[in-house]
Design an enzyme around this catalytic site. Structure first.
Site, PDB file in Angstrom:
ATOM      1  N   GLU A  34       0.795  -8.989   3.198  1.00 13.07           N
ATOM      2  CA  GLU A  34      -0.147  -8.609   4.024  1.00 13.07           C
ATOM      3  C   GLU A  34      -1.628  -8.874   3.678  1.00 13.07           C
ATOM      4  O   GLU A  34      -1.898  -8.651   2.511  1.00 13.07           O
ATOM      5  CB  GLU A  34       0.102  -6.926   3.700  1.00 13.07           C
ATOM      6  CG  GLU A  34      -0.999  -6.119   4.922  1.00 13.07           C
ATOM      7  CD  GLU A  34      -1.019  -4.810   4.528  1.00 13.07           C
ATOM      8  OE1 GLU A  34      -0.585  -3.899   3.417  1.00 13.07           O
ATOM      9  OE2 GLU A  34      -1.273  -3.742   5.429  1.00 13.07           O
ATOM     10  N   ARG A 260      11.149  -6.694  -8.242  1.00 11.79           N
ATOM     11  CA  ARG A 260       9.653  -7.173  -8.373  1.00 11.79           C
ATOM     12  C   ARG A 260       9.498  -7.400  -9.765  1.00 11.79           C
ATOM     13  O   ARG A 260      10.087  -7.030 -10.650  1.00 11.79           O
ATOM     14  CB  ARG A 260       8.756  -6.295  -8.006  1.00 11.79           C
ATOM     15  CG  ARG A 260       8.947  -5.063  -8.448  1.00 11.79           C
ATOM     16  CD  ARG A 260       7.551  -4.189  -8.254  1.00 11.79           C
ATOM     17  NE  ARG A 260       6.576  -4.821  -7.227  1.00 11.79           N
ATOM     18  CZ  ARG A 260       6.505  -4.253  -6.014  1.00 11.79           C
ATOM     19  NH1 ARG A 260       6.817  -3.117  -5.666  1.00 11.79           N
ATOM     20  NH2 ARG A 260       5.641  -4.922  -5.212  1.00 11.79           N
ATOM     21  N   LYS A 270      -1.489  -3.758  -6.703  1.00 13.13           N
ATOM     22  CA  LYS A 270      -2.670  -4.175  -6.062  1.00 13.13           C
ATOM     23  C   LYS A 270      -3.809  -3.150  -6.023  1.00 13.13           C
ATOM     24  O   LYS A 270      -4.916  -3.492  -5.844  1.00 13.13           O
ATOM     25  CB  LYS A 270      -2.139  -4.559  -4.695  1.00 13.13           C
ATOM     26  CG  LYS A 270      -2.567  -6.128  -4.236  1.00 13.13           C
ATOM     27  CD  LYS A 270      -2.093  -6.276  -2.778  1.00 13.13           C
ATOM     28  CE  LYS A 270      -1.442  -7.587  -2.352  1.00 13.13           C
ATOM     29  NZ  LYS A 270      -1.404  -7.765  -1.204  1.00 13.13           N
TER      30      LYS A 270
END
Length: 546
Positions: A34, A260, A270
RNA sequence: UGGGGUAUCGCCAAGUGGUAAGGCAUUGGAUUCUGAUUCCAUGAUGCGCAGGUUCGAAUCCUGCUACCCUAGCCA
């Protein structure tokens, strides 16, 4: 050449699909960021996995922007994303936008409504939450759930043409409000957002949700294996539901989840990283202290080292935290035989060679790395005044310390033996300089073997030295006792250092230079374009301390 | 367990019924004009725990335990 990617459980799944002919002989993956921030080392794992897997099977991998939420995304990030993927050494088959499929998604939504598999719900968000129930209690049906198909068609059209304000109506999949999986309790698949989209402008004021959009994106592109992280495991039934109801069945893309990446003492969120950037704590996303790909690049990491790292750590479903030492080992290993060494001292201590002529400079040949002949030698200046590393001198030597201390003789790498005769100090007791003598007989290469010396240390000639501004690189954030991430003050300390004069890049470049004990210093230009990352020989020594 | 996942050396991680790969870290040792590099050596009678099936189990069965995810109109 490059060794083949280590295989993992995802490859086992693909092998089976290939064997059974599920997708013919096709393997098609995708990396779907994204555009709401810079890519970090965690993304690198995903990139290496997706692109690497495609390569391994002679398949394809798309770069696709998951831009279904105009409120959160910013096109300014796409350049950095593409740059980082390319820098890592991967090529995408196609560069695509989820928003290019909005028409198809809209049609799919219409189809669901017509099949009475979706309805417009005008509950507000709080009500929707309440109706959804809890983890242990079933939800209850929305009062709009049994509206007629015609009514839903009309309401959805009203959503589309902007008759509802944001939050006033949503389109929901009609699945099961009592499902033990919260994702199946009539999930929202379209919401109203009167917001301009970078790609579609003001064409739409309704936008699809991830759970509805993603499977469609994958299916349209002919993705065979849709790899994502563990937290989406619970979404897989919905992913499959959408594909089935919308008609991309059989042989729909297969969602596969993996754990992850976590790295010790490294923030990978993030949200937190963006906060550091927005608050001006760091110099933007590419600040070398950041775990972003751009930050690592600027810190001197090579694409090869990151790829190796991603391959070495493997891919699995167990939550884990990789030791940062593993990443660092990869750069060192990559750099050591393709980079010229440089003398750099930190916490410099001045050395005066009392029996060496004033104003005389001579050049000494130094081997870069005896095990890598192709790196050859370099010349370093030697003179009366030198800097040596703070770690290479102890006024009161520890046990088994064989570097410099009062009365001891050591070899200066590439130059002479020197002996520390005296130590002068400032009034406050700190060391001013070390008064040493050198033995002209002992020059490197002269074949002198009259006596041996136990230690060899490096140095930088003072008059030609370049003062470099380096920041001691430590980890930007560390966990405190409460398990919260806090800023590590040490990471912000600027320390002084001197370097050989030939590091023009450093001299002329005001960019931050990072040095971490045990590693190297470099700057972005020299490290990535010229492949001249500087190994600091200082850093390669290990500690003598227990 | 509401549901979904995961547990193999300090940290990652292979292994898919046949008697525990590899990497990082560690620790020894050899070479060394950088205590680096290089080379060699180094570790699980053991695979979360307890039972069971089997000639044989990390792998199959049963029951536990721990941790992670999940109640955004984010992705």
């Amino acid at each position: 050449m490059e060794k083949e990617m280590q295989s993992n459980f995802i490859h086992n799944i693909i092998d089976k699909d290939l064997e059974e002919g599920t997708y013919g002989n096709k393997v098609h993956t995708r990396f779907p960021p994204e555009p709401n921030g810079y890519l970090h080392i965690g993304h690198a794992k995903s990139i290496c996995l997706n692109f690497g897997t495609a390569k391994k099977y002679n398949g394809k991998c798309n770069l696709r922007y998951d831009d279904t939420n105009p409120i959160k995304e910013d096109i300014e990030y796409v350049n950095s994303i593409e740059e980082d993927v390319k820098w890592l050494g991967f090529k995408w088959e196609e560069r695509l936008w989820a928003s290019d499929y909005f028409d198809t998604m809209y049609e799919a939504a219409m189809e669901l409504i017509k099949k009475n598999k979706a309805y417009v719900c005008q509950l507000n968000s709080e009500e929707i939450k309440k109706y959804r129930g809890t983890l242990k209690e079933a939800g209850k049906d929305s009062p709009y759930r049994n509206n007629s198909v015609d009514q839903n068609l009309r309401d959805f059209e009203k959503m589309r043409i902007g008759e509802y304000d944001d939050g006033k109506a949503v389109l929901r999949a009609k699945i099961d409000m009592s499902s033990p999986n919260m994702n199946m309790r009539d999930p929202i698949i379209y919401r109203v957002a009167h917001s301009e989209h970078h790609n579609t402008g003001d064409k739409w004021c309704i936008y699809p949700m991830y759970d509805f959009a993603h499977p469609i994106e994958d299916a349209i592109e002919g993705i065979t294996h849709s790899v994502c992280t563990l937290e989406f495991e619970d979404h897989r039934p919905l992913y499959d539901w959408v594909l089935r109801e919308v008609g991309f069945w059989p042989n729909p893309p297969k969602q596969i989840e993996f754990a992850r990446l976590n790295i010790t003492n490294t923030v990978m969120s993030k949200r937190l990283l963006k906060g550091l950037v927005d608050d001006g704590v760091v110099d933007g996303w590419s600040d070398p202290r950041m775990p972003t790909i751009a930050g690592l690049r600027r810190r001197g990491y090579t694409p090869e080292s990151i790829r190796t790292f991603c391959d070495d750590i493997g891919v699995a479903k167990a939550n884990s935290t990789v030791d940062i030492a593993q990443l660092e080992a990869c750069v060192r290993d990559d750099l050591k035989d393709k980079v010229e060494a440089k003398n750099v001292v930190t916490n410099p201590i001045k050395v005066i060679i009392t029996n060496y002529p004033i104003d005389q400079i001579e050049m000494c040949e130094v081997e870069n790395n005896r095990n890598v002949p192709k790196l050859g030698n370099r010349e370093v200046p030697f003179g009366r005044e030198l800097w040596v590393d703070g770690d290479d001198f102890m006024e009161i030597p520890a046990k088994k310390y064989f570097r410099l201390f009062p009365g001891n003789e050591v070899r200066l790498k590439g130059a002479y033996f020197i002996k520390c005769e005296d130590v002068t100090k400032y009034q406050d007791g700190t060391i001013k300089e070390l008064l040493c003598t050198y033995d002209p007989e002992t020059k490197s290469g002269s074949g002198f073997n009259g006596r041996k010396v136990k230690g060899t240390i490096h140095f930088v000639e003072a008059s030609t030295a370049v003062k470099i501004k380096i920041r001691e690189y430590d980890y930007l954030m560390v966990k405190n006792n409460e398990g919260e991430y806090i800023l590590n003050e040490n990471s912000l300390n600027t320390i002084d250092g001197y370097s050989e004069p030939s590091i023009d890049d450093i001299k002329s470049n005001e960019r931050l230079q990072f040095f971490r004990k045990g590693y190297y210093i470099c700057d972005e230009k020299s490290s990535t374009e010229d492949e001249k990352v500087f190994n600091s020989i200082v850093g390669l020594k290990s500690s003598w301390k227990k």
